[in-house]
Design a protein around this motif. Structure first.
Motif, PDB file in Angstrom:
ATOM      1  N   ALA A   1     -44.698 114.060 -73.656  1.00  0.00           N
ATOM      2  CA  ALA A   1     -45.551 113.154 -72.884  1.00  0.00           C
ATOM      3  C   ALA A   1     -45.067 111.737 -73.104  1.00  0.00           C
ATOM      4  CB  ALA A   1     -47.018 113.285 -73.306  1.00  0.00           C
ATOM      5  N   CYS A   2     -44.867 111.004 -72.006  1.00  0.00           N
ATOM      6  CA  CYS A   2     -44.376 109.633 -72.095  1.00  0.00           C
ATOM      7  C   CYS A   2     -45.530 108.662 -71.864  1.00  0.00           C
ATOM      8  CB  CYS A   2     -43.281 109.399 -71.067  1.00  0.00           C
ATOM      9  SG  CYS A   2     -42.578 107.734 -71.121  1.00  0.00           S
ATOM     10  N   ASP A   3     -45.635 107.667 -72.733  1.00  0.00           N
ATOM     11  CA  ASP A   3     -46.644 106.625 -72.610  1.00  0.00           C
ATOM     12  C   ASP A   3     -46.099 105.545 -71.675  1.00  0.00           C
ATOM     13  OD1 ASP A   3     -48.414 104.538 -72.837  1.00  0.00           O
ATOM     14  OD2 ASP A   3     -48.336 104.397 -75.020  1.00  0.00           O
TER      15      ASP A   3
ATOM     16  N   ALA B   1     -49.831 116.870 -62.610  1.00  0.00           N
ATOM     17  CA  ALA B   1     -48.944 115.709 -62.687  1.00  0.00           C
ATOM     18  C   ALA B   1     -49.675 114.452 -62.235  1.00  0.00           C
ATOM     19  CB  ALA B   1     -47.703 115.924 -61.832  1.00  0.00           C
TER      20      ALA B   1
ATOM     21  N   THR C   1     -40.026 109.056 -67.637  1.00  0.00           N
ATOM     22  CA  THR C   1     -39.944 107.636 -67.948  1.00  0.00           C
ATOM     23  C   THR C   1     -39.857 106.883 -66.619  1.00  0.00           C
ATOM     24  OG1 THR C   1     -37.529 107.612 -68.039  1.00  0.00           O
ATOM     25  CG2 THR C   1     -38.695 108.209 -70.057  1.00  0.00           C
TER      26      THR C   1
ATOM     27  N   VAL D   1     -51.307 114.117 -72.956  1.00  0.00           N
ATOM     28  CA  VAL D   1     -50.962 113.419 -71.720  1.00  0.00           C
ATOM     29  C   VAL D   1     -51.492 111.990 -71.819  1.00  0.00           C
ATOM     30  CG1 VAL D   1     -53.058 114.210 -70.523  1.00  0.00           C
ATOM     31  CG2 VAL D   1     -51.060 113.491 -69.195  1.00  0.00           C
TER      32      VAL D   1
ATOM     33  N   ALA E   1     -44.513 116.836 -63.583  1.00  0.00           N
ATOM     34  CA  ALA E   1     -44.327 115.388 -63.681  1.00  0.00           C
ATOM     35  C   ALA E   1     -43.766 114.872 -62.369  1.00  0.00           C
ATOM     36  CB  ALA E   1     -43.369 115.047 -64.822  1.00  0.00           C
TER      37      ALA E   1
ATOM     38  N   ASP F   1     -43.584 120.607 -75.936  1.00  0.00           N
ATOM     39  CA  ASP F   1     -44.131 119.751 -74.883  1.00  0.00           C
ATOM     40  C   ASP F   1     -43.686 118.314 -75.095  1.00  0.00           C
ATOM     41  OD1 ASP F   1     -45.528 119.132 -72.611  1.00  0.00           O
ATOM     42  OD2 ASP F   1     -47.499 119.680 -73.377  1.00  0.00           O
TER      43      ASP F   1
ATOM     44  N   SER G   1     -42.255 115.487 -68.512  1.00  0.00           N
ATOM     45  CA  SER G   1     -42.864 114.172 -68.380  1.00  0.00           C
ATOM     46  C   SER G   1     -41.816 113.283 -67.730  1.00  0.00           C
ATOM     47  CB  SER G   1     -43.303 113.625 -69.746  1.00  0.00           C
ATOM     48  OG  SER G   1     -44.061 112.435 -69.588  1.00  0.00           O
TER      49      SER G   1
ATOM     50  N   SER H   1     -46.835 122.650 -66.875  1.00  0.00           N
ATOM     51  CA  SER H   1     -46.339 121.309 -67.100  1.00  0.00           C
ATOM     52  C   SER H   1     -45.765 120.818 -65.784  1.00  0.00           C
ATOM     53  CB  SER H   1     -45.264 121.277 -68.188  1.00  0.00           C
ATOM     54  OG  SER H   1     -44.965 119.949 -68.546  1.00  0.00           O
TER      55      SER H   1
ATOM     56  N   VAL I   1     -42.146 108.120 -76.388  1.00  0.00           N
ATOM     57  CA  VAL I   1     -42.241 109.512 -75.955  1.00  0.00           C
ATOM     58  C   VAL I   1     -42.806 110.349 -77.092  1.00  0.00           C
ATOM     59  CG1 VAL I   1     -40.930 111.529 -75.223  1.00  0.00           C
ATOM     60  CG2 VAL I   1     -40.348 109.270 -74.323  1.00  0.00           C
TER      61      VAL I   1
ATOM     62  N   ARG J   1     -46.858 107.505 -62.938  1.00  0.00           N
ATOM     63  CA  ARG J   1     -46.930 106.514 -64.007  1.00  0.00           C
ATOM     64  C   ARG J   1     -47.909 105.389 -63.690  1.00  0.00           C
ATOM     65  NH1 ARG J   1     -43.091 106.037 -67.829  1.00  0.00           N
ATOM     66  NH2 ARG J   1     -42.970 103.774 -67.597  1.00  0.00           N
TER      67      ARG J   1
END
Length: 300
Positions: free
Chosen positions: A103-105, A260, A65, A150, A20, A101, A63, A18, A111, A263
């Motif tokens: 994952a942020c959209d 990774a 933001t 992801v 980010a 786990d 992840s 993982s 999230v 954004r």
């Protein structure tokens, strides 16, 4: 198969991956052997992230933001703001599940959190970082054991089911009990499956890096380390486009990886554990270049 063995085979620690980008885009965090390491891209040096005393976990999902790094592990989802060094608890999971786990959209800001029960059965949840503690379950009708989620910058969701690669989204639902729905289709049948009385000889998709034209995927031994590669396939539905089942092998990856994507989708990086180094990803060509000075000195 005994429940304990199932849990061990499906443990996120065994999948070991993982990473980010931090909000500033100048640093990238990854899961280390124990704890989280942060790479300064300009200096090519890593430092360890110090956790709060009440959040001492070895393995986390990562992840980010727009302003914080998200860490999911143990029973909690935590947020760390690198600008202020402030930690916030976003969610404390029910005692019967383990947080695996996150994952942020980037498009919606929601999230996605994945958890698992003792027998390895997963459950997905959605939370809003602006409303700590409030979560909603995700209804999953026909994609049992979906893992490794992801998002790309446009909000498309990529994930793996039984080692194959899927693409979809998290849709809203009218049900208060299940306010979200996992929707998606299998786009690449990447898993090699077999059965025998020996250890698994198959391979499955684990880490996923969604670029505009390509998908980079860790295709490695199912349920553990031993062999594998970081591969590249077109970012397209192989069924819909009638694409041949073939891929480009970019780098050996026998002990897991961490991938990774920033954004905005303009930066990407991969840490390959067997190589013990970071690779910079050309987001247009989907190629890998070793990051200078990121490999350990000889003998270490």
């Amino acid at each position: 198969m005994k429940p304990l063995l199932v849990a061990l085979l499906l443990s996120p620690a065994l999948f070991a991956g993982s990473a980010a980008f931090l909000p500033d885009g100048k640093r990238v965090a990854r899961q280390g052997d124990s704890g989280v390491l942060i790479l300064d891209l300009a200096k090519a040096t890593e430092s360890e992230l110090k956790f709060p005393e009440d959040f001492q976990v070895e393995y986390v999902g990562l992840s980010a933001t727009a302003d914080a790094l998200l860490l999911a592990g143990g029973q909690r989802v935590m947020s760390w703001n690198p600008a202020t060094d402030a930690w916030t608890e976003l969610w404390s999971a029910p005692v019967e599940v383990t947080v695996d786990d996150v994952a942020c959209d980037p498009k919606s800001g929601r999230v996605l959190v994945t958890t698992s029960k003792e027998n390895g059965e997963p459950q997905w949840w959605v939370l809003d970082p602006k409303q700590p503690g409030k979560v909603g379950k995700v209804f999953n009708r026909r994609a049992a054991y979906a893992r490794n989620p992801v998002f790309d910058p446009s909000g498309n969701l990529y994930f793996a089911v039984h080692g194959d690669l899927w693409k979809g989204a998290i849709d809203t639902n009218d049900s208060e009990e299940l306010p979200f729905v996992l929707s998606g289709t299998r786009i690449w049948p990447l898993a090699a499956q077999e059965t025998s009385d020996a250890n698994s000889g198959g391979v499955s998709a684990h880490e996923i890096l969604p670029l505009e034209k390509h998908l980079l995927v860790e295709l490695s031994r199912t349920g553990g380390s031993g062999w594998g590669n970081v591969i590249r396939v077109p970012n397209a539905d192989a069924y819909e486009k009638h694409l041949p089942l073939k891929w480009d092998e970019l780098e050996d990856c026998s002990s897991g990886s961490s991938m990774a994507l920033s954004r905005d989708g303009k930066q990407a990086a991969i840490y390959i554990r067997s190589a013990k180094r970071w690779y910079q990803v050309d987001v247009k060509a989907g190629s890998l270049t070793p990051l200078p000075n990121s490999a350990p000195a000889k003998g270490k």
